[in-house]
Design a protein around this motif. Structure first.
Motif, PDB file in Angstrom:
ATOM      1  N   GLY A 155       2.929  -3.317 -45.845  1.00 32.25           N
ATOM      2  CA  GLY A 155       3.049  -3.921 -44.832  1.00 32.25           C
ATOM      3  C   GLY A 155       4.287  -5.097 -44.242  1.00 32.25           C
ATOM      4  O   GLY A 155       3.931  -4.901 -43.125  1.00 32.25           O
ATOM      5  N   ILE A 156       4.131  -6.134 -45.242  1.00 36.06           N
ATOM      6  CA  ILE A 156       5.342  -6.857 -45.027  1.00 36.06           C
ATOM      7  C   ILE A 156       6.735  -6.300 -44.224  1.00 36.06           C
ATOM      8  O   ILE A 156       7.483  -5.711 -43.651  1.00 36.06           O
ATOM      9  CB  ILE A 156       5.418  -7.685 -46.002  1.00 36.06           C
ATOM     10  N   ILE A 157       7.001  -4.744 -45.203  1.00 34.29           N
ATOM     11  CA  ILE A 157       7.778  -3.483 -45.015  1.00 34.29           C
ATOM     12  C   ILE A 157       8.285  -3.631 -43.323  1.00 34.29           C
ATOM     13  O   ILE A 157       9.141  -3.369 -42.488  1.00 34.29           O
ATOM     14  CB  ILE A 157       8.719  -3.554 -45.975  1.00 34.29           C
ATOM     15  N   SER A 158       7.120  -2.786 -43.574  1.00 31.67           N
ATOM     16  CA  SER A 158       7.127  -2.449 -41.916  1.00 31.67           C
ATOM     17  C   SER A 158       6.597  -3.245 -40.846  1.00 31.67           C
ATOM     18  O   SER A 158       7.115  -2.733 -39.824  1.00 31.67           O
ATOM     19  CB  SER A 158       5.475  -1.060 -42.371  1.00 31.67           C
ATOM     20  N   ALA A 159       6.080  -4.554 -41.322  1.00 36.01           N
ATOM     21  CA  ALA A 159       6.792  -5.790 -39.874  1.00 36.01           C
ATOM     22  C   ALA A 159       7.598  -6.143 -40.063  1.00 36.01           C
ATOM     23  O   ALA A 159       8.426  -6.158 -38.586  1.00 36.01           O
ATOM     24  CB  ALA A 159       5.245  -6.619 -40.868  1.00 36.01           C
ATOM     25  N   PHE A 161      10.192  -4.783 -40.280  1.00 34.34           N
ATOM     26  CA  PHE A 161      11.042  -3.036 -40.253  1.00 34.34           C
ATOM     27  C   PHE A 161      10.580  -2.800 -38.224  1.00 34.34           C
ATOM     28  O   PHE A 161      11.196  -2.296 -37.724  1.00 34.34           O
ATOM     29  CB  PHE A 161      10.921  -2.163 -40.799  1.00 34.34           C
ATOM     30  N   SER A 162       9.346  -2.756 -37.674  1.00 37.70           N
ATOM     31  CA  SER A 162       9.052  -2.459 -36.782  1.00 37.70           C
ATOM     32  C   SER A 162       9.611  -4.343 -35.621  1.00 37.70           C
ATOM     33  O   SER A 162       9.875  -3.642 -34.250  1.00 37.70           O
ATOM     34  CB  SER A 162       7.334  -3.229 -36.680  1.00 37.70           C
ATOM     35  N   PHE A 163       9.398  -5.439 -36.150  1.00 36.18           N
ATOM     36  CA  PHE A 163       9.917  -6.182 -35.138  1.00 36.18           C
ATOM     37  C   PHE A 163      11.865  -5.679 -34.948  1.00 36.18           C
ATOM     38  O   PHE A 163      12.275  -6.421 -33.792  1.00 36.18           O
ATOM     39  CB  PHE A 163      10.251  -7.607 -36.104  1.00 36.18           C
ATOM     40  N   ILE A 164      12.384  -5.775 -36.545  1.00 31.41           N
ATOM     41  CA  ILE A 164      13.326  -5.692 -35.886  1.00 31.41           C
ATOM     42  C   ILE A 164      14.221  -4.466 -35.034  1.00 31.41           C
ATOM     43  O   ILE A 164      14.781  -3.825 -33.731  1.00 31.41           O
ATOM     44  CB  ILE A 164      14.376  -4.937 -36.628  1.00 31.41           C
ATOM     45  N   VAL A 165      13.398  -2.938 -34.801  1.00 28.56           N
ATOM     46  CA  VAL A 165      14.044  -1.805 -33.663  1.00 28.56           C
ATOM     47  C   VAL A 165      13.195  -2.665 -32.619  1.00 28.56           C
ATOM     48  O   VAL A 165      13.706  -2.357 -31.801  1.00 28.56           O
ATOM     49  CB  VAL A 165      12.392  -0.400 -34.601  1.00 28.56           C
ATOM     50  N   SER A 166      12.002  -3.179 -32.563  1.00 27.70           N
ATOM     51  CA  SER A 166      11.552  -3.793 -30.835  1.00 27.70           C
ATOM     52  C   SER A 166      12.380  -4.559 -30.414  1.00 27.70           C
ATOM     53  O   SER A 166      12.381  -4.473 -29.280  1.00 27.70           O
ATOM     54  CB  SER A 166      10.406  -4.649 -31.072  1.00 27.70           C
ATOM     55  N   LYS A 167      13.062  -5.437 -31.986  1.00 30.60           N
ATOM     56  CA  LYS A 167      14.319  -6.378 -30.730  1.00 30.60           C
ATOM     57  C   LYS A 167      15.715  -5.278 -30.554  1.00 30.60           C
ATOM     58  O   LYS A 167      15.666  -5.384 -28.790  1.00 30.60           O
ATOM     59  CB  LYS A 167      14.889  -7.552 -32.045  1.00 30.60           C
ATOM     60  N   LYS A 168      15.939  -4.014 -31.587  1.00 29.12           N
ATOM     61  CA  LYS A 168      16.744  -4.078 -30.679  1.00 29.12           C
ATOM     62  C   LYS A 168      16.537  -2.774 -29.121  1.00 29.12           C
ATOM     63  O   LYS A 168      17.488  -2.255 -28.658  1.00 29.12           O
ATOM     64  CB  LYS A 168      17.372  -2.361 -32.023  1.00 29.12           C
ATOM     65  N   SER A 169      15.533  -2.057 -29.199  1.00 30.88           N
ATOM     66  CA  SER A 169      14.829  -1.784 -28.129  1.00 30.88           C
ATOM     67  C   SER A 169      15.145  -2.066 -27.286  1.00 30.88           C
ATOM     68  O   SER A 169      14.911  -1.524 -25.421  1.00 30.88           O
ATOM     69  CB  SER A 169      14.480  -0.848 -28.503  1.00 30.88           C
ATOM     70  N   THR A 170      14.623  -2.903 -27.383  1.00 31.67           N
ATOM     71  CA  THR A 170      14.924  -4.561 -25.636  1.00 31.67           C
ATOM     72  C   THR A 170      16.108  -4.663 -24.918  1.00 31.67           C
ATOM     73  O   THR A 170      16.973  -4.701 -25.376  1.00 31.67           O
ATOM     74  CB  THR A 170      13.753  -5.419 -25.748  1.00 31.67           C
TER      75      THR A 170
END
Length: 170
Positions: A155-159, A161-170
């Motif tokens: 859960g921590i790893i996926s959170a 990863f999701s945070f990093i991907v969302s920052k790069k996509s915006t």
């Protein structure tokens, strides 16, 4: 404050109902899969079915109460913030008010009320999601402590990863 406590409690109750529905469904499926036709008792199956229906009905009652309270709070938060904004604007000089357009001021006041409500709702819902994470992890930990730690780490790893991907996509 009372709203946040109520939202937190209702989220806890809804989380318990979600787990209760899963629990009774698992019991019913387990009963059906472990019983032969000769040993089958309708009374036992009916208890599980009624429990599932009861959890379903109670979940919708609590959700209705939650949404009703949310609407009342939305109106109160918007009303109070708009009153505060109006009292703040009333303190300005008449020269400032002559320079500003009335529609722009009114639009900003209305937006303030809506934004205050949205922020309080986001905070309350994020805070109440705590139960949606803690209760299943606790239940998993009661069954298998090693699997609980695997779920937490994943859960921590996926959170992250999701945070990093969302920052790069915006």
């Amino acid at each position: 404050r009372l709203y946040f406590v109520g939202e937190f409690c209702m989220a806890f109750i809804l989380s318990l109902f979600k787990l209760g529905g899963v629990f009774f469904s698992a019991k019913l499926i387990g009963y059906f899969s472990s019983t032969t036709i000769e040993e089958f008792e309708w009374n036992k199956a009916l208890i599980y079915i009624l429990a599932i229906i009861g959890v379903f009905i109670l979940t919708h009652i609590v959700r209705y109460m939650r949404e009703t309270v949310n609407e009342k709070v939305r109106q109160t938060v918007a009303w109070r913030s708009e009153l505060y904004a109006l009292s703040y604007i009333a303190k300005h000089s008449s020269a400032y008010l002559k320079e500003q357009k009335a529609g722009v001021i009114a639009q900003r006041i209305k937006a303030l009320g809506d934004n205050m409500w949205k922020q309080s709702l986001y905070f309350a819902r994020a805070f109440s999601c705590f139960w949606l994470i803690i209760i299943p992890i606790y239940y998993i930990g009661m069954k298998n402590i090693l699997f609980m730690f695997v779920v937490i780490v994943f859960g921590i790893i996926s959170a992250v990863f999701s945070f990093i991907v969302s920052k790069k996509s915006t």
